[in-house]
Scaffold this motif. Structure first.
Motif, PDB file in Angstrom:
ATOM      1  N   VAL A 202       0.849  -1.451  -0.513  1.00 52.21           N
ATOM      2  CA  VAL A 202       0.032  -0.211  -0.306  1.00 52.21           C
ATOM      3  C   VAL A 202       0.417   1.154  -0.645  1.00 52.21           C
ATOM      4  CG1 VAL A 202      -2.124   1.353   1.082  1.00 52.21           C
ATOM      5  CG2 VAL A 202      -1.549  -1.533   1.279  1.00 52.21           C
ATOM      6  N   ARG A 203       1.077   2.063  -1.400  1.00 52.50           N
ATOM      7  CA  ARG A 203       1.606   3.197  -0.918  1.00 52.50           C
ATOM      8  C   ARG A 203       1.202   4.907   0.259  1.00 52.50           C
ATOM      9  NH1 ARG A 203       5.064   4.577  -5.111  1.00 52.50           N
ATOM     10  NH2 ARG A 203       4.391   3.502  -6.575  1.00 52.50           N
ATOM     11  N   GLY A 204      -0.280   4.561   0.865  1.00 50.36           N
ATOM     12  CA  GLY A 204      -0.616   5.258   1.475  1.00 50.36           C
ATOM     13  C   GLY A 204      -0.233   4.619   2.834  1.00 50.36           C
ATOM     14  N   THR A 232       2.574  -1.149   4.314  1.00 49.74           N
ATOM     15  CA  THR A 232       2.494   0.419   3.254  1.00 49.74           C
ATOM     16  C   THR A 232       3.939   1.143   4.195  1.00 49.74           C
ATOM     17  OG1 THR A 232       2.499   1.167   6.233  1.00 49.74           O
ATOM     18  CG2 THR A 232      -0.221   0.162   5.682  1.00 49.74           C
ATOM     19  N   GLY A 233       2.892   2.239   3.339  1.00 49.47           N
ATOM     20  CA  GLY A 233       4.336   2.725   2.802  1.00 49.47           C
ATOM     21  C   GLY A 233       4.975   2.752   1.612  1.00 49.47           C
ATOM     22  N   ALA A 234       4.900   1.638   0.853  1.00 45.52           N
ATOM     23  CA  ALA A 234       5.309   1.050   0.147  1.00 45.52           C
ATOM     24  C   ALA A 234       4.842   0.643  -1.208  1.00 45.52           C
ATOM     25  CB  ALA A 234       5.567  -0.938   0.967  1.00 45.52           C
ATOM     26  N   GLY A 235       5.227   1.473  -2.246  1.00 42.63           N
ATOM     27  CA  GLY A 235       5.012   0.983  -3.840  1.00 42.63           C
ATOM     28  C   GLY A 235       6.071   0.547  -4.417  1.00 42.63           C
ATOM     29  N   ALA A 236       5.429   0.124  -5.432  1.00 42.80           N
ATOM     30  CA  ALA A 236       5.941  -0.593  -6.679  1.00 42.80           C
ATOM     31  C   ALA A 236       6.345   0.105  -7.318  1.00 42.80           C
ATOM     32  CB  ALA A 236       4.708  -1.417  -7.016  1.00 42.80           C
TER      33      ALA A 236
END
Length: 503
Positions: A202-204, A232-236
């Motif tokens: 989840v990017r947010g 969380t706070g993890a985007g591809a």
């Protein structure tokens, strides 16, 4: 080929437009390039819920004394997938086609494109070509598709979208899900329950950011307890699958690598309007359609955009609701009858799209909401008070499963003394939602809700507890902009004290 109405798209929305116009005696043609029944029947609502129901039922059963002892082993994956296939009619639309025939609508198979005002050209599957003219209306009901981000390596990585996630014929040993919205959380729940090792990226800052902040917190905690890795706070940043039959590697923004057997991108929707001839009527191909409350496209007195294509509420039940409104408006205009658009809740205004949209997220636990969240109500300028209640304190919840965890919130307009919204998270809460929807859409006064007596012992008794909480705090909040929960804390904040309203 001349008809009163031509409908582009035979999903639930298009079917309902055709049903309403045919019921009024208007000749109607329906154009469909895939399966009659649309996304919901074959790649969304029906197959996803068929996958989720055994997972959630099994989770609940393991928390009921006397039942948990009877459970042996994991879920029967083959049976679950076979039942999913049955619920999609094995991706055959014979039954839906028979229904269209039964109402007297004419089905045209193929790609339909506008060719100027009131005209649709259909390119059929075997080279046949039909030119359809609409006397009164063309309704664009072509829905939406998964929107994929522009990432290095994604085009050749055979990534899943919602279609592959709901129709897969085998359980991946490892699955990465990118996106913390409805599709991402539901499919992470389903495939983890069927035996996959799931990582949810989840990017947010949290899951389901368009709902009340506590919803995502409850679901994230439950997912983690079930074995899902929630990041969380993890985007591809990139995807790599050098061997088409081998594993896929997801590269995170910071450079970390995660290897999996499949990756699902659940990162939003785009309208299916890129190849339907919008440019021939002065509109931009691939755009969302801007419409009024009767779903008529701005600046076009004959063109309607109904369902996902207008971006008002991308939900099957809202598309069907809009179809009933649009169908009634098309009939009224064809008969030169006055429309009731000036009545907010009249037959020709899709007011629920603004004020009373209900939605259920079938995760474990379930989440259900209707109307405005607290943050949305405040942003709209309403003077409101949010009232929260622990669902575990209700007798019916303690009977439902052991160690029940959940929460309920209602958002009250202090000036009009009505509900603007309600949100629930917890096992079985989806069945609480329609009562909330009636209260919000009907603008039922708080004083009248006191006389809607909930049965004991059911989870719906939370309504009484919410009203009691509101009454007991009314003196302290009279005349003020009260935005506090039942524990006295600022109800717009998450458990970490930060503002969690992200969308």
């Amino acid at each position: 080929m001349e008809y009163d109405v031509v409908v582009l798209g035979a999903g639930p929305t298009g079917e309902n437009v055709a049903d309403r116009t045919r019921a009024a005696g208007l000749s109607t043609a329906v154009v469909e390039g895939e399966l009659v029944g649309g996304e919901c029947s074959y790649w969304a609502c029906m197959p996803s819920k068929a996958l989720l129901r055994p997972v959630i039922a099994g989770s609940d059963a393991r928390r009921v004394p006397g039942v948990r002892q009877a459970l042996r082993g994991p879920l029967g994956t083959e049976d679950v997938l076979a039942h999913r296939d049955e619920m999609t009619s094995h991706w055959r639309d014979d039954g839906q086609v028979s229904w269209l025939d039964g109402i007297g609508a004419r089905l045209y198979r193929g790609q339909g494109r506008l060719h100027g005002p009131r005209r649709v050209v259909v390119e059929g599957p075997e080279g046949e070509r039909h030119v359809l003219t609409a006397r009164h209306a063309v309704a664009v009901c072509t829905g939406s598709r998964a929107a994929l981000p522009d990432l290095p390596g994604l085009a050749g990585a055979r990534a899943w979208t919602s279609r592959e996630a709901t129709s897969a014929q085998a359980v991946p040993r490892r699955l990465v899900v990118v996106g913390g919205g409805v599709v991402g959380t539901e499919m992470a729940t389903a495939w983890q329950g069927l035996g996959s090792r799931v990582t949810l990226l989840v990017r947010g800052r949290g899951l389901l950011p368009r709902m009340e902040p506590f919803v995502g917190e409850h679901i994230a905690e439950s997912m983690a307890a079930a074995g899902v890795t929630v990041r969380t706070g993890a985007g591809a940043a990139a995807v790599n699958r050098p061997d088409p039959g081998g594993p896929v590697t997801v590269v995170l923004d910071g450079g970390e690598l995660i290897e999996a057997d499949e990756v699902l991108f659940a990162t939003g929707r785009a309208p299916r309007t890129d190849d339907i001839g919008l440019d021939t009527v002065g509109l931009k191909p691939g755009s969302w359609l801007s419409v009024d409350d009767s779903c008529r496209v701005d600046g076009h007195d004959w063109l309607y955009g109904v369902g996902d294509v207008n971006r008002r509420a991308l939900l099957t039940h809202q598309g069907k609701y809009q179809a009933r409104i649009a169908g009634a408006a098309i009939v009224a205009r064809a008969r030169r009858c006055p429309l009731l658009e000036t009545d907010r809740w009249g037959a020709h205004a899709a007011t629920a799209d603004h004020d009373a949209v209900p939605q259920v997220v079938f995760t474990d636990p379930e989440a259900a909401a209707v109307g405005l969240s607290l943050a949305q109500a405040r942003a709209a300028g309403h003077r409101v008070r949010a009232v929260d209640k622990d669902l575990a304190a209700v007798a019916g919840a303690s009977l439902f499963v052991d160690d029940y965890r959940g929460r309920a919130r209602m958002v009250v307009d202090l000036d009009r003394q009505i509900l603007l919204g309600a949100t629930f998270v917890g096992p079985g809460v989806s069945e609480l939602l329609h009562s909330a929807t009636i209260a919000v859409a009907g603008e039922v006064p708080i004083d009248r809700l006191w006389h809607a007596v909930p049965s004991y012992p059911t989870i719906s008794e939370v309504w009484l507890r919410l009203l009691e909480e509101y009454r007991d705090g009314s003196d302290a909040t009279q005349g003020s902009d009260a935005t506090h929960g039942s524990d006295g804390s600022d109800a717009t904040h998450g458990s970490d004290g930060s503002d969690r309203q992200d969308g």
